[in-house]
Design a protein around this motif. Structure first.
Motif, PDB file in Angstrom:
ATOM      1  N   GLU A 106      41.178  40.954   5.346  1.00  0.00           N
ATOM      2  CA  GLU A 106      42.638  41.003   5.416  1.00  0.00           C
ATOM      3  C   GLU A 106      43.171  39.976   6.407  1.00  0.00           C
ATOM      4  OE1 GLU A 106      43.696  44.983   6.379  1.00  0.00           O
ATOM      5  OE2 GLU A 106      43.186  45.780   4.395  1.00  0.00           O
ATOM      6  N   LYS A 107      42.300  39.472   7.284  1.00  0.00           N
ATOM      7  CA  LYS A 107      42.721  38.486   8.276  1.00  0.00           C
ATOM      8  C   LYS A 107      42.799  37.096   7.643  1.00  0.00           C
ATOM      9  CE  LYS A 107      40.648  41.005  12.147  1.00  0.00           C
ATOM     10  NZ  LYS A 107      40.067  42.110  11.379  1.00  0.00           N
ATOM     11  N   PRO A 108      43.748  36.268   8.093  1.00  0.00           N
ATOM     12  CA  PRO A 108      43.870  34.926   7.525  1.00  0.00           C
ATOM     13  C   PRO A 108      42.734  34.019   7.976  1.00  0.00           C
ATOM     14  CG  PRO A 108      45.387  35.193   9.366  1.00  0.00           C
ATOM     15  CD  PRO A 108      44.760  36.543   9.117  1.00  0.00           C
ATOM     16  N   GLN A 109      42.579  32.908   7.245  1.00  0.00           N
ATOM     17  CA  GLN A 109      41.611  31.858   7.594  1.00  0.00           C
ATOM     18  C   GLN A 109      40.170  32.372   7.642  1.00  0.00           C
ATOM     19  OE1 GLN A 109      43.069  29.885  11.185  1.00  0.00           O
ATOM     20  NE2 GLN A 109      45.161  30.062  10.426  1.00  0.00           N
ATOM     21  N   THR A 110      39.838  33.283   6.723  1.00  0.00           N
ATOM     22  CA  THR A 110      38.476  33.801   6.662  1.00  0.00           C
ATOM     23  C   THR A 110      37.513  32.745   6.108  1.00  0.00           C
ATOM     24  OG1 THR A 110      39.342  36.029   6.299  1.00  0.00           O
ATOM     25  CG2 THR A 110      37.033  35.659   5.767  1.00  0.00           C
ATOM     26  N   THR A 111      37.927  32.095   5.010  1.00  0.00           N
ATOM     27  CA  THR A 111      37.082  31.056   4.406  1.00  0.00           C
ATOM     28  C   THR A 111      37.160  29.781   5.230  1.00  0.00           C
ATOM     29  OG1 THR A 111      37.444  31.983   2.204  1.00  0.00           O
ATOM     30  CG2 THR A 111      36.649  29.714   2.306  1.00  0.00           C
ATOM     31  N   ARG A 112      36.002  29.264   5.646  1.00  0.00           N
ATOM     32  CA  ARG A 112      35.968  28.049   6.467  1.00  0.00           C
ATOM     33  C   ARG A 112      35.321  26.879   5.739  1.00  0.00           C
ATOM     34  NH1 ARG A 112      33.949  30.557  12.286  1.00  0.00           N
ATOM     35  NH2 ARG A 112      35.910  31.598  12.842  1.00  0.00           N
ATOM     36  N   ASN A 113      34.640  27.156   4.649  1.00  0.00           N
ATOM     37  CA  ASN A 113      33.932  26.112   3.910  1.00  0.00           C
ATOM     38  C   ASN A 113      34.378  26.089   2.458  1.00  0.00           C
ATOM     39  OD1 ASN A 113      31.949  27.379   6.047  1.00  0.00           O
ATOM     40  ND2 ASN A 113      31.264  25.269   5.773  1.00  0.00           N
ATOM     41  N   ARG A 114      34.107  24.990   1.792  1.00  0.00           N
ATOM     42  CA  ARG A 114      34.313  24.923   0.356  1.00  0.00           C
ATOM     43  C   ARG A 114      33.135  25.639  -0.306  1.00  0.00           C
ATOM     44  NH1 ARG A 114      35.105  19.186  -2.661  1.00  0.00           N
ATOM     45  NH2 ARG A 114      32.954  18.845  -2.080  1.00  0.00           N
ATOM     46  N   ILE A 115      33.428  26.640  -1.115  1.00  0.00           N
ATOM     47  CA  ILE A 115      32.376  27.476  -1.694  1.00  0.00           C
ATOM     48  C   ILE A 115      32.413  27.348  -3.215  1.00  0.00           C
ATOM     49  CG2 ILE A 115      31.523  29.840  -1.952  1.00  0.00           C
ATOM     50  CD1 ILE A 115      32.766  30.377   0.842  1.00  0.00           C
ATOM     51  N   VAL A 116      31.245  27.106  -3.796  1.00  0.00           N
ATOM     52  CA  VAL A 116      31.130  26.888  -5.238  1.00  0.00           C
ATOM     53  C   VAL A 116      30.789  28.193  -5.956  1.00  0.00           C
ATOM     54  CG1 VAL A 116      29.808  25.706  -7.039  1.00  0.00           C
ATOM     55  CG2 VAL A 116      30.424  24.484  -4.940  1.00  0.00           C
ATOM     56  N   GLY A 117      31.502  28.458  -7.049  1.00  0.00           N
ATOM     57  CA  GLY A 117      31.192  29.591  -7.913  1.00  0.00           C
ATOM     58  C   GLY A 117      31.197  29.138  -9.361  1.00  0.00           C
ATOM     59  N   ILE A 118      30.188  29.506 -10.130  1.00  0.00           N
ATOM     60  CA  ILE A 118      30.003  28.968 -11.481  1.00  0.00           C
ATOM     61  C   ILE A 118      30.200  30.064 -12.525  1.00  0.00           C
ATOM     62  CG2 ILE A 118      28.380  27.798 -13.023  1.00  0.00           C
ATOM     63  CD1 ILE A 118      26.999  26.968 -10.177  1.00  0.00           C
ATOM     64  N   LYS A 119      31.151  29.830 -13.427  1.00  0.00           N
ATOM     65  CA  LYS A 119      31.443  30.769 -14.512  1.00  0.00           C
ATOM     66  C   LYS A 119      31.065  30.143 -15.850  1.00  0.00           C
ATOM     67  CE  LYS A 119      33.380  34.428 -16.467  1.00  0.00           C
ATOM     68  NZ  LYS A 119      32.861  35.804 -16.260  1.00  0.00           N
ATOM     69  N   ASN A 120      30.137  30.793 -16.550  1.00  0.00           N
ATOM     70  CA  ASN A 120      29.682  30.285 -17.847  1.00  0.00           C
ATOM     71  C   ASN A 120      30.357  31.045 -18.980  1.00  0.00           C
ATOM     72  OD1 ASN A 120      27.498  28.228 -17.292  1.00  0.00           O
ATOM     73  ND2 ASN A 120      26.722  29.939 -16.080  1.00  0.00           N
ATOM     74  N   LEU A 121      30.972  30.284 -19.887  1.00  0.00           N
ATOM     75  CA  LEU A 121      31.548  30.820 -21.113  1.00  0.00           C
ATOM     76  C   LEU A 121      30.773  30.238 -22.304  1.00  0.00           C
ATOM     77  CD1 LEU A 121      35.358  30.408 -20.254  1.00  0.00           C
ATOM     78  CD2 LEU A 121      33.955  32.463 -20.026  1.00  0.00           C
ATOM     79  N   PRO A 122      30.908  30.804 -23.496  1.00  0.00           N
ATOM     80  CA  PRO A 122      30.163  30.271 -24.651  1.00  0.00           C
ATOM     81  C   PRO A 122      30.433  28.785 -24.909  1.00  0.00           C
ATOM     82  CG  PRO A 122      31.102  32.410 -25.182  1.00  0.00           C
ATOM     83  CD  PRO A 122      31.646  32.036 -23.851  1.00  0.00           C
ATOM     84  N   ASP A 123      31.640  28.332 -24.605  1.00  0.00           N
ATOM     85  CA  ASP A 123      31.988  26.943 -24.896  1.00  0.00           C
ATOM     86  C   ASP A 123      32.376  26.130 -23.661  1.00  0.00           C
ATOM     87  OD1 ASP A 123      34.264  28.371 -24.414  1.00  0.00           O
ATOM     88  OD2 ASP A 123      35.435  27.522 -26.064  1.00  0.00           O
TER      89      ASP A 123
ATOM     90  N   GLU B 219      41.373  21.763  11.593  1.00  0.00           N
ATOM     91  CA  GLU B 219      41.555  20.449  10.951  1.00  0.00           C
ATOM     92  C   GLU B 219      40.492  20.231   9.874  1.00  0.00           C
ATOM     93  OE1 GLU B 219      41.643  17.250  13.730  1.00  0.00           O
ATOM     94  OE2 GLU B 219      43.230  18.143  14.944  1.00  0.00           O
ATOM     95  N   LEU B 220      39.246  20.564  10.215  1.00  0.00           N
ATOM     96  CA  LEU B 220      38.152  20.396   9.262  1.00  0.00           C
ATOM     97  C   LEU B 220      38.329  21.310   8.050  1.00  0.00           C
ATOM     98  CD1 LEU B 220      35.128  20.194  11.744  1.00  0.00           C
ATOM     99  CD2 LEU B 220      36.071  18.315  10.390  1.00  0.00           C
ATOM    100  N   MET B 221      38.822  22.527   8.292  1.00  0.00           N
ATOM    101  CA  MET B 221      39.051  23.470   7.196  1.00  0.00           C
ATOM    102  C   MET B 221      40.085  22.922   6.209  1.00  0.00           C
ATOM    103  SD  MET B 221      39.034  26.908   9.567  1.00  0.00           S
ATOM    104  CE  MET B 221      39.876  27.967   8.395  1.00  0.00           C
ATOM    105  N   VAL B 222      41.190  22.426   6.746  1.00  0.00           N
ATOM    106  CA  VAL B 222      42.252  21.895   5.888  1.00  0.00           C
ATOM    107  C   VAL B 222      41.777  20.639   5.161  1.00  0.00           C
ATOM    108  CG1 VAL B 222      44.581  20.915   5.865  1.00  0.00           C
ATOM    109  CG2 VAL B 222      44.091  22.913   7.288  1.00  0.00           C
ATOM    110  N   GLU B 223      41.007  19.808   5.849  1.00  0.00           N
ATOM    111  CA  GLU B 223      40.442  18.605   5.216  1.00  0.00           C
ATOM    112  C   GLU B 223      39.562  18.980   4.023  1.00  0.00           C
ATOM    113  OE1 GLU B 223      38.377  16.356   8.171  1.00  0.00           O
ATOM    114  OE2 GLU B 223      40.207  15.908   9.310  1.00  0.00           O
ATOM    115  N   GLN B 224      38.796  20.069   4.165  1.00  0.00           N
ATOM    116  CA  GLN B 224      37.927  20.507   3.060  1.00  0.00           C
ATOM    117  C   GLN B 224      38.752  20.931   1.847  1.00  0.00           C
ATOM    118  OE1 GLN B 224      34.321  22.678   3.404  1.00  0.00           O
ATOM    119  NE2 GLN B 224      34.291  22.553   5.622  1.00  0.00           N
ATOM    120  N   ALA B 225      39.870  21.601   2.111  1.00  0.00           N
ATOM    121  CA  ALA B 225      40.726  22.035   1.002  1.00  0.00           C
ATOM    122  C   ALA B 225      41.320  20.834   0.269  1.00  0.00           C
ATOM    123  CB  ALA B 225      41.841  22.941   1.530  1.00  0.00           C
TER     124      ALA B 225
END
Length: 298
Positions: free
Chosen positions: A39-56, A76-82
């Motif tokens: 619930e706290k802001p700025q929890t994510t600090r890194n760019r995180i990859v998630g992969i969703k596979n669909l039939p096409d 600064e680094l967090m915003v740069e990553q976004a």
């Protein structure tokens, strides 16, 4: 002869200000917890990859730190990553929150959007509002940018997710998948362990403590014979007083953090986990570029 359907694959960045539900959205799309949430802001600090596979199609999502006005080198680094994720992606999901849809940080994101890439506006937390309250927000944002699509969703309750996936897929380039079908993320096991520990710190501590802590996994060993993963992690804080709070009276706080993290890690890895946590002071680590690199940021 049946015509072969084209396959689409590409990167989709999820951007927006802190706490709009970007990580919740990605976890809901994947059906698995890849990004930590709080619930706290700025929890994510890194760019995180998630992969969703669909039939096409293969949709490669980039969960990003919340875009805000930075006051420390870490921020600064967090915003740069976004912003970097926006540049690297084929499609951008700009996410806003119906509870506060017109903040300064929303306008900061709008300034960075480019008409050269398809941008989809995602309006989150619609479960808390009537349709008559959502329509004016849609109309207002239509006048602010040329969005390819506008999709109201509830990331928490999975409302509108299938519509969003089908629309986003259509804007991806044609091409083969980049990842095997059984890959959910390209994050390392060490990274997931560190993030899980950090999530428990966010759950259990208050005030400046969550924002002044960093977790570094010093050791990660899987012992197949014993059927256990042994993890040694260091929690860095910036002041001695923060170290005392994090350890707690008679070590109660650090013990609770460790217990909750271990349980989550055992569920994720499907194997017993031995977790050894240490707390160390690294003064002003969040403001120092060299220290940030040393503990895994930047």
């Amino acid at each position: 002869m049946e015509e072969k359907k084209s396959f689409r694959c590409g990167y989709i960045s999820i951007v927006g200000k802190p706490n709009v539900g970007k990580s919740t959205l990605m976890n809901s799309i994947l059906g698995s917890k890849v990004s930590i949430i709080s619930e706290k802001p700025q929890t994510t600090r890194n760019r995180i990859v998630g992969i969703k596979n669909l039939p096409d199609a293969q949709l490669i999502f980039l969960d990003t730190p919340g875009i805000h006005i930075p006051r420390r080198k870490l921020n600064e680094l967090m915003v740069e990553q976004a912003f970097s994720a926006m540049e690297d992606s084929d499609v951008i999901l700009f996410m806003i929150d119906m509870q506060s849809p017109y903040g300064d940080e929303d306008r900061l994101v709008l300034k960075k959007l480019s008409s050269e890439k398809p941008v989809i506006l995602v309006i989150n937390k619609i479960d808390l509002f009537k349709k008559s309250e959502i329509l004016p927000v849609i109309d207002e944002y239509r006048n602010l940018f040329n969005f390819k699509e506008i999709v109201p969703v509830s990331a928490l309750y999975m409302d509108g997710i299938d519509i969003l996936l089908n629309l986003a897929k259509n804007y991806l380039p044609e091409g083969p998948p980049f990842y095997p079908e059984d890959i959910l993320t390209d994050q390392t096991e060490r990274f997931f362990a560190a993030e899980t520990i950090r999530e428990k710190i966010y759950e259990l501590t208050r005030q400046e403590i969550p924002f002044s802590t960093a977790v570094y996994v010093d050791e990660f060993k899987e012992n197949a014979e014993k059927g256990i993963i042994e993890i040694r992690a260091i929690i860095y804080v910036e002041r001695d007083s923060q170290k005392g709070i994090l350890i707690g009276e008679k070590g109660n706080m650090i013990k609770e953090i460790g217990t909750r993290a271990r349980m989550d890690l055992e569920r994720f890895f499907g194997i017993k986990v031995f977790l050894d946590l240490w707390v160390k002071v690294l003064k002003n680590w969040s403001k120092d570029t060299v220290m940030l690199k040393r503990i895994g940021y930047g």
